[in-house]
Structure formats: C-alpha cells, structure tokens
Design an enzyme around this catalytic site. Structure first.
Site, PDB file in Angstrom:
ATOM      1  N   LYS A  37       1.038  -1.504   0.168  1.00 45.64           N
ATOM      2  CA  LYS A  37      -0.158  -0.361   0.006  1.00 45.64           C
ATOM      3  C   LYS A  37       1.075   1.732   0.028  1.00 45.64           C
ATOM      4  O   LYS A  37       1.701   1.753   1.246  1.00 45.64           O
ATOM      5  CB  LYS A  37      -1.223  -0.031   1.004  1.00 45.64           C
ATOM      6  N   GLY A  53       6.282   5.202   8.881  1.00 45.94           N
ATOM      7  CA  GLY A  53       5.526   6.874   8.305  1.00 45.94           C
ATOM      8  C   GLY A  53       5.377   7.421   9.996  1.00 45.94           C
ATOM      9  O   GLY A  53       6.637   7.552  10.294  1.00 45.94           O
ATOM     10  N   SER A  54       4.728   8.312  10.135  1.00 44.38           N
ATOM     11  CA  SER A  54       4.650   9.201  11.388  1.00 44.38           C
ATOM     12  C   SER A  54       4.671   8.445  12.556  1.00 44.38           C
ATOM     13  O   SER A  54       3.670   6.930  12.627  1.00 44.38           O
ATOM     14  CB  SER A  54       3.848   9.824  11.260  1.00 44.38           C
ATOM     15  N   THR A  55       4.565   8.662  13.743  1.00 42.79           N
ATOM     16  CA  THR A  55       4.444   7.887  15.182  1.00 42.79           C
ATOM     17  C   THR A  55       3.098   7.585  15.800  1.00 42.79           C
ATOM     18  O   THR A  55       2.827   6.949  15.320  1.00 42.79           O
ATOM     19  CB  THR A  55       4.931   8.302  16.239  1.00 42.79           C
ATOM     20  N   GLY A  65       1.774   5.246  13.596  1.00 42.64           N
ATOM     21  CA  GLY A  65       2.438   3.868  13.967  1.00 42.64           C
ATOM     22  C   GLY A  65       1.851   2.699  14.940  1.00 42.64           C
ATOM     23  O   GLY A  65       1.648   2.124  15.287  1.00 42.64           O
ATOM     24  N   GLU A 103       8.803  17.491  15.269  1.00 42.66           N
ATOM     25  CA  GLU A 103       9.038  16.994  13.864  1.00 42.66           C
ATOM     26  C   GLU A 103       8.411  17.603  13.720  1.00 42.66           C
ATOM     27  O   GLU A 103       6.849  17.585  12.926  1.00 42.66           O
ATOM     28  CB  GLU A 103       8.761  15.710  13.939  1.00 42.66           C
TER      29      GLU A 103
END
Length: 496
Positions: free
Chosen positions: A191, A244-246, A249, A399
């Site tokens: 994906k 990807g982003s925390t 996640g 971030e």
C-alpha cells in the site's frame, strides 16, 4: 526556466488510469472510485488512480495467501534470488523513467530522484543474495530422558505481509520492504502513500515483467483510513511493516493485536546533530545544512536539532545562512533546482504553521521562512534556520518534516548528552569533531538507532536501520531484517 524532457514511455504511462494489481491481474477498485495524483511543483493533476476499499483489501490478502500456500513455496532459494536480480536489471534499464516519475509526483529534484533509483537497484541486488543464505542450525541439546537427540532449527517465511510505505522516498521504501519479503519467500500486499502511488504502480509492472508469480506481490492504492486501516486489522495478515509517522504507527500497533500479527515500525524523529569545539566549522556546517535541507527536509532522519559549541556559534550561523540562501528553490525537473516543493498543500501548511509558531515561541529566524517570490505556483518554502536560545520552542521539540533547522548552543559537556537525548524520538544522531576519543564516547551515550560521525544520513543495505524509543520497532535492511520476515522452528528427533 528549463525543464528536462520526459522519456516517451512516461507520457503513455501517465495517460493510462492507474489500477490495482491483485492476484496477477490489473483491475479497477470494486467501487469504481478513483482519486487524482498531483504534481506538487505545478499543482497540476497528472494522473488518476483506483481508490481501493475494504473489499479490495480482502481480495488482495486472499490472493497473497493463495500464492503463499501454493506455487511460491515451490520456488527454490536460488530461483527467488534470480527473480530479484532480474527485477534489479529491469529497474536499472528503466532508471531515467523511474526517476522522472518520482520527481513528477513527489517533487524532489531530478538528481536526487536518480540517486533514489540507483539506491533502490543496489538494495534489490543486495537482497537477491539472501535467499541462499537463510539457514538454520543444529544444537547440542541435553534432554532429561538421556536419549540421544538431534535438534535442529528451520527458518521459514512468516507468511502474508502488509507493507505500508510513505511518500518521501516512494521507490526506496517499497524496495526496503519488498526486498526481504521476496528473499524470504513471503508474499505481500503493498500500500503506497496516496500522494505517490504512481512509482509503486510502475515498480509492480516491472515485478510482473520479471516473472514473479501471480499473487506474490499485490498492490492496493488509496487513502490510509480506507485502505491502510483494514489492512492493518486484517485477520489473515501475518506481519505488517510500516514506515511513517509515530502517531499512525501507534494506531497500527494497536490494530495488529487482533491476531497478534508481527509488527515492524520505522517512525518519526527529531534528530540531534552536535558540533564540538574542535570541529572543522566549514565541514560541519555544510554537513548540518545537507542533513536538514536534503529532500526538502522531508526525511525521518532529518538533522533538525543542531547543538553548536558556544565558541563556534556565530561562525556556524554565518555558514548555515550561506548554505541556505545558496539553494535554488524550484521545480524538480528544472536542472538548476537544488530544492524542490513540499509534497502537498497539507505539508506546506504544516511547515508554514511551525514557522509562525516558532517565532511566537521566541525563536529567532536567521534566514528563510517565506515562500520564494519568483514562484507563483507549487508547494514551495525557503530553507529556514532558527536560533533558539532557550530550547523551548516547538521548532526545537517537534518533528516538522520540512527544511527547518533549529540551532542551540552548548558549553557544558555534562549537559550536552542529556539535552540531545531529551526527546521521545531516537532514530538518528550525529556529531562533528576531530577528537576520536570524544567521538566514540559520545556515540555510546546517544540514544539513537544510527549515529553518524563527521557525516550524515549514510545508509547501506548491509547495515541495520531503525530507531530507539518512539522512533520505531525493529530494524530495516541487513541480516536483521531477515529475522523480521522469518519464523524459527525447532525440530527434535529422538535417535534412541
């Protein structure tokens, strides 16, 4: 402004609507829905792609399961390795078209896109060597029965893997995950990010051309909530690998508990970069600038926190200002451009918001912070440098994922490591010094998955990559990633 001429094959590719690839067949989404793909440098639609849904996810997972339980198991390790080598050759032959496609949908300068393709080819060839080297062992067991006993282990593929990849390195991230999947004998549902689905479609076309059997690699495109969420929750997926982003996640980790699928996560960062008092100022400042402005700062390992010894602060700021203002911001297909657009309007809004909040928090803007005046369209922002004397601003703590550097000074070595480690992230760290002893001592104390000394962002397929703390679980690449895609089976044989 000059523009690189697109390869003819790319025009034909863009004219064809993007489809899903399930069970060896290119097809539209069951719903018939589609979404548009934009060129971020021109804010112009360049193609449209199938919008998958949960029914398509079910179909893709079923195809991956059938391939895993069926013909793919009969492929010998050498044969799998041969397929990977063939795929690498096809990618190399199509290198210019792949690079131009990356620039069109991601925005990065074409030279950087060419480097990404070259890296992806190298990674694929690295993993082509692994199938024949995945091995078990015999163990000297001492059973309570006293019977002579043979004990050996087998390394077996974990099964169906869901691979969710980001938009910042759209080809490399696919290869980072597909390489070990194919090397170990797993199957995949890939994906890609909705901002950059086209390069994944082209890669899967090459996978098909290389002769990878139907169902081994399946491709579903679409927005994360409509595709990524059902994929993460799917009960017939054995492993999920996400970059990807925390924040996302954490959601994926929660979704994976339904069937206790294996999870590997490569997440965000707010990486500290340290300049010691004895460092070469020009070399260190250039490394710091490259570490944050590379790929428009849209890098999980971006060197976004710079700690400069107080004695060097003014000189380093002068050098950073020089490097930042020397960048030519423009479309990635313009050979003169050294910094492209951000990937989307949403990302531009995020970065612009941080620039405003940073000023409100008391950080001093050294340079940048504006949209380039000569560019009327596109998601562009100037490379920006802040000085934060208190280290309290949002730009020093959060971030940003853009070309924004925050500089802090330091004078007491006892506090330096604590300040560098004072972050929920731990993906990368770096330091610049001519003192070998100090370099190794600091490297041992920094809580980060990668530490770079007198360099930044050096990555190699033979070396593990991943983070501490909220920067992720597990490691990508190297022999360590083979463990993430295999199960270890212990077999006992009574020889009495």
């Amino acid at each position: 402004m000059s523009t690189v001429q697109l390869v003819p094959e790319l025009h034909a590719f863009l004219d064809r609507p993007g489809q899903l690839f399930i069970g060896g067949s290119w097809q539209d989404a069951r719903s018939g829905e589609r979404f548009e793909v934009e060129n971020p440098a021109e804010q112009r639609v360049i193609s449209d792609v199938a919008q998958a849904g949960s029914a398509d996810v079910d179909d893709a997972v079923a195809a991956a399961r059938a391939a895993f339980e069926g013909p793919w198991r009969q492929y010998s390790p050498a044969r799998r390795g041969g397929l990977l080598l063939r795929l690498a050759d096809l990618m190399e032959a199509e290198a210019e078209g792949l690079a131009q496609l990356i620039t069109l949908e991601n925005g990065k300068p074409l030279g950087m896109a060419r480097g990404e393709v070259a890296s992806a080819v190298s990674i694929m060839r690295y993993f082509a060597g692994w199938p024949t080297k995945i091995e078990g062992s015999t163990l000297p067991v001492s059973p309570a029965s006293g019977h002579p006993m043979l004990n050996y282990t087998l390394r077996e593929p974990v099964g169906v893997c869901a691979l969710i990849v980001p938009w910042n390195f759209p080809l490399n991230m696919c290869v980072w995950k597909l390489g070990p999947v194919l090397a170990t004998g797993c199957t995949a549902v890939l994906k890609p990010a909705e901002q950059t689905p086209l390069i994944a479609i082209r890669l899967v076309q090459l996978i098909e051309a290389a002769g990878v059997p139907p169902g081994v690699v399946n491709l579903i495109t679409g927005q994360g909530q409509r595709v990524g969420a059902p994929l993460a929750e799917h009960p017939d997926v054995d492993k999920i690998a996400f970059t990807g982003s925390t924040q996302v996640g954490k959601l994926i980790a929660q979704a994976a508990t339904g069937n206790m699928k294996k999870v590997s996560l490569e997440l965000g960062g707010k990486s500290p970069n340290i300049i010691l008092a004895d460092a070469d100022v020009k070399r260190a400042a250039k490394g710091a600038a490259d570490g944050i402005f590379y790929n428009q700062g849209q890098v999980c390992t971006a060197a976004s926190r710079l700690y400069v010894h107080q004695s060097l602060l003014d000189d380093v700021l002068d050098e950073l200002r020089r490097h930042a203002t020397a960048h030519v911001v423009g479309p990635g297909l313009d050979p003169a451009s050294t910094l492209g657009p951000l990937v989307s309007q949403r990302q531009l809004d995020t970065v612009s918001g941080y620039l405003q909040r940073g000023l409100a928090d008391g950080a001093e803007l050294i340079c940048g912070g504006q949209r380039p005046a000569h560019l009327e369209r596109g998601h562009f922002i100037e490379p920006s440098v802040f000085l934060d004397r208190q280290e309290r601003s949002c730009v020093a703590r959060e971030e940003i994922f853009g070309p924004v550097l925050t500089v802090m000074s330091w004078s007491e070595p006892e506090e330096l490591v604590a300040r560098a480690n004072d972050s929920p992230y731990g993906l990368a760290a770096g330091l610049w010094t001519n003192d070998l002893r100090a370099a190794h001592q600091l490297a041992a104390q920094l809580k980060a998955g990668s530490v770079w000394i007198n360099c930044w962002n050096v990555v190699d397929p033979a070396s593990p990559f991943g983070g501490y703390k909220q920067s992720g679980w597990g490691r990508e690449m190297s022999k360590h990633v083979i463990d993430a895609y295999t199960e270890t089976k212990s077999v006992f044989v009574d020889l009495a």
